[in-house]
Design a protein around this motif. Structure first.
Motif, PDB file in Angstrom:
ATOM      1  N   ILE A  38       0.862  -1.182   0.000  1.00 47.01           N
ATOM      2  CA  ILE A  38       0.000   0.000   0.000  1.00 47.01           C
ATOM      3  C   ILE A  38       0.895   1.228   0.000  1.00 47.01           C
ATOM      4  O   ILE A  38       1.596   1.508   0.973  1.00 47.01           O
ATOM      5  CB  ILE A  38      -0.962   0.009   1.194  1.00 47.01           C
ATOM      6  CG1 ILE A  38      -1.893  -1.214   1.118  1.00 47.01           C
ATOM      7  CG2 ILE A  38      -1.790   1.308   1.214  1.00 47.01           C
ATOM      8  CD1 ILE A  38      -2.852  -1.336   2.279  1.00 47.01           C
ATOM      9  N   GLN A  39       0.865   1.946  -1.117  1.00 45.71           N
ATOM     10  CA  GLN A  39       1.736   3.095  -1.297  1.00 45.71           C
ATOM     11  C   GLN A  39       1.185   4.331  -0.584  1.00 45.71           C
ATOM     12  O   GLN A  39       1.939   5.096   0.015  1.00 45.71           O
ATOM     13  CB  GLN A  39       1.896   3.394  -2.787  1.00 45.71           C
ATOM     14  CG  GLN A  39       2.748   4.594  -3.111  1.00 45.71           C
ATOM     15  CD  GLN A  39       4.205   4.391  -2.746  1.00 45.71           C
ATOM     16  OE1 GLN A  39       4.827   3.448  -3.189  1.00 45.71           O
ATOM     17  NE2 GLN A  39       4.740   5.279  -1.921  1.00 45.71           N
ATOM     18  N   GLN A  40      -0.140   4.546  -0.670  1.00 43.68           N
ATOM     19  CA  GLN A  40      -0.762   5.702  -0.044  1.00 43.68           C
ATOM     20  C   GLN A  40      -2.167   5.354   0.428  1.00 43.68           C
ATOM     21  O   GLN A  40      -2.851   4.526  -0.182  1.00 43.68           O
ATOM     22  CB  GLN A  40      -0.840   6.879  -1.034  1.00 43.68           C
ATOM     23  CG  GLN A  40       0.459   7.644  -1.174  1.00 43.68           C
ATOM     24  CD  GLN A  40       0.892   7.796  -2.619  1.00 43.68           C
ATOM     25  OE1 GLN A  40       0.241   7.315  -3.536  1.00 43.68           O
ATOM     26  NE2 GLN A  40       2.012   8.464  -2.821  1.00 43.68           N
ATOM     27  N   TYR A  41      -2.562   6.030   1.503  1.00 42.11           N
ATOM     28  CA  TYR A  41      -3.897   5.866   2.069  1.00 42.11           C
ATOM     29  C   TYR A  41      -4.706   7.146   1.870  1.00 42.11           C
ATOM     30  O   TYR A  41      -4.196   8.152   1.373  1.00 42.11           O
ATOM     31  CB  TYR A  41      -3.794   5.567   3.571  1.00 42.11           C
ATOM     32  CG  TYR A  41      -3.117   4.264   3.922  1.00 42.11           C
ATOM     33  CD1 TYR A  41      -3.858   3.103   4.143  1.00 42.11           C
ATOM     34  CD2 TYR A  41      -1.736   4.188   4.049  1.00 42.11           C
ATOM     35  CE1 TYR A  41      -3.240   1.911   4.479  1.00 42.11           C
ATOM     36  CE2 TYR A  41      -1.106   2.992   4.387  1.00 42.11           C
ATOM     37  CZ  TYR A  41      -1.866   1.859   4.595  1.00 42.11           C
ATOM     38  OH  TYR A  41      -1.248   0.674   4.921  1.00 42.11           O
ATOM     39  N   VAL A  42      -5.962   7.123   2.284  1.00 40.69           N
ATOM     40  CA  VAL A  42      -6.812   8.315   2.265  1.00 40.69           C
ATOM     41  C   VAL A  42      -6.222   9.382   3.190  1.00 40.69           C
ATOM     42  O   VAL A  42      -5.752   9.079   4.293  1.00 40.69           O
ATOM     43  CB  VAL A  42      -8.247   7.958   2.704  1.00 40.69           C
ATOM     44  CG1 VAL A  42      -9.093   9.220   2.885  1.00 40.69           C
ATOM     45  CG2 VAL A  42      -8.893   7.010   1.697  1.00 40.69           C
ATOM     46  N   ASP A  43      -6.237  10.617   2.732  1.00 38.19           N
ATOM     47  CA  ASP A  43      -5.738  11.728   3.536  1.00 38.19           C
ATOM     48  C   ASP A  43      -6.812  12.192   4.514  1.00 38.19           C
ATOM     49  O   ASP A  43      -7.935  12.538   4.118  1.00 38.19           O
ATOM     50  CB  ASP A  43      -5.348  12.892   2.613  1.00 38.19           C
ATOM     51  CG  ASP A  43      -4.858  14.117   3.370  1.00 38.19           C
ATOM     52  OD1 ASP A  43      -4.400  13.957   4.521  1.00 38.19           O
ATOM     53  OD2 ASP A  43      -4.923  15.228   2.806  1.00 38.19           O
ATOM     54  N   ILE A  68      -2.828   0.561  -4.073  1.00 34.97           N
ATOM     55  CA  ILE A  68      -2.193  -0.747  -3.924  1.00 34.97           C
ATOM     56  C   ILE A  68      -1.246  -0.908  -5.106  1.00 34.97           C
ATOM     57  O   ILE A  68      -1.685  -1.047  -6.252  1.00 34.97           O
ATOM     58  CB  ILE A  68      -3.239  -1.864  -3.890  1.00 34.97           C
ATOM     59  CG1 ILE A  68      -4.226  -1.610  -2.732  1.00 34.97           C
ATOM     60  CG2 ILE A  68      -2.573  -3.234  -3.753  1.00 34.97           C
ATOM     61  CD1 ILE A  68      -5.461  -2.476  -2.787  1.00 34.97           C
ATOM     62  N   ALA A  69       0.056  -0.873  -4.839  1.00 33.00           N
ATOM     63  CA  ALA A  69       1.060  -0.766  -5.888  1.00 33.00           C
ATOM     64  C   ALA A  69       1.826  -2.060  -6.099  1.00 33.00           C
ATOM     65  O   ALA A  69       2.041  -2.845  -5.161  1.00 33.00           O
ATOM     66  CB  ALA A  69       2.036   0.358  -5.560  1.00 33.00           C
TER      67      ALA A  69
END
Length: 330
Positions: A38-43, A68-69
């Motif tokens: 998981i590269q980034q989540y919700v801000d 999901i990278a």
């Protein structure tokens, strides 16, 4: 048809989800922590800063989904299925955009189509999932089709506004963005600490628990020189054959979720023991990055035998991750 991207890209996470037994299954045919991450989540930060559901900066300002990278472009080219996260009906799709890195040159062409190729599913109770950046020509469903959870929708791609192959999964309830990891937001964010202990969240919408990783390594390799970052991201940087007569031994490590002040310790050990150690401090936050270190050949040849490269990612006094790579020189 054109996907409804405006809400996904511009609205803020302002309304918490109502109580519901709606759940999501993992939407990519990959093993988290091994073949994807998981590269980034919700801000969750309403300011220009960024904060994920663990109160950490593994996001960017205004990000409305879970990324999901795949580690390498070569993984995408082998084909990785995107799966329906819940039973629903296909409300819209797009499958005509090429798989290319977004640049300043193609920014205008991506305006309003940042999601790239993708699918929107409608679910009972006002829920909606959106699957972005899918591979051109891979969409396997049609508008109006009813799908079960786990149904293949297409494949992970590089279409739309993106710099790495991944699935951007957005979840909305009655039009409002919801973070499936924390639909009511973080329960409490500790102040003034950079510790990596997890924030307790009890209201996740995932059917199975998904561990949080605050950064880590995606891969390593040896080379005779410092590789170009594009070669690392494509998966071709580790293809070079090294011998006892190679002019240099360079060990590189590719990672994600780097934070300013993180330290990457790189070392190489050979038949005579450890002979290269280098520690590098990150000067800024970096979503994806690599660092390399090594030695030039100073004698007639390298020793015949096994060489081990070790990379360690440190945040303060905590070890975030470590990874080894072994080669044999002949």
């Amino acid at each position: 048809m054109r996907l409804p991207l405006g809400v996904c890209l511009l609205s803020l996470v302002t309304v918490p989800a109502v109580a519901s037994d709606f759940t999501l299954n993992w939407p990519v045919d990959c093993s988290l922590g091994e073949t994807c991450h998981i590269q980034q989540y919700v801000d969750h930060d309403p300011s220009p800063g960024a904060r994920d559901y663990q109160c950490r900066p593994l996001s960017y300002s205004g990000h409305k989904g879970t990324d999901i990278a795949l580690p390498y472009l070569s993984d995408m080219q082998e084909g990785v299925a995107v799966l329906a996260a819940a039973p629903g009906v296909v409300q819209g799709l797009r499958d005509v955009m090429p798989d290319v890195y977004s640049t300043e040159e193609n920014a205008a062409a991506l305006q309003g189509r940042e999601c790239g190729n993708g699918v929107v599913l409608g679910h009972e109770g006002g829920w909606e999932t959106q699957y972005c950046h899918m591979r051109q020509g891979s969409i396997r469903v049609e508008k109006g089709q009813r799908v079960a959870a786990g149904t293949p929708l297409g494949e992970v791609g590089l279409s739309g506004r993106t710099q790495f192959p991944h699935l951007h999964l957005s979840l909305r309830h009655n039009g409002q963005v919801v973070d499936p990891f924390a639909p009511l937001g973080p329960e409490a964010c500790p102040a003034g600490t950079d510790a990596i202990a997890e924030v307790t969240v009890t209201n996740s919408l995932w059917a199975d628990p998904i561990p949080y990783q605050p950064g880590g390594f995606l891969g390593t390799g040896f080379s005779t020189h410092v590789p170009e970052f594009q070669a690392i991201k494509s998966g071709t940087a580790g293809s070079q054959r090294l011998t006892t007569e190679s002019p240099a031994l360079v060990f590189w490590a590719y990672a994600f979720g780097g934070q300013k002040g993180d330290r990457i310790r790189l070392s190489i050990s050979g038949p005579r023991g450890e002979f290269s150690v280098h520690e590098i401090t990150l000067e800024r936050n970096q979503a994806q990055f690599f660092r390399a270190s090594g030695k030039r050949l100073r004698r007639e040849s390298w020793d015949y035998g096994r060489y081990i490269g070790l990379a360690v990612l440190l945040r303060g006094e905590e070890e975030i991750d470590r990874i080894e790579q072994e080669i044999h020189l002949r």
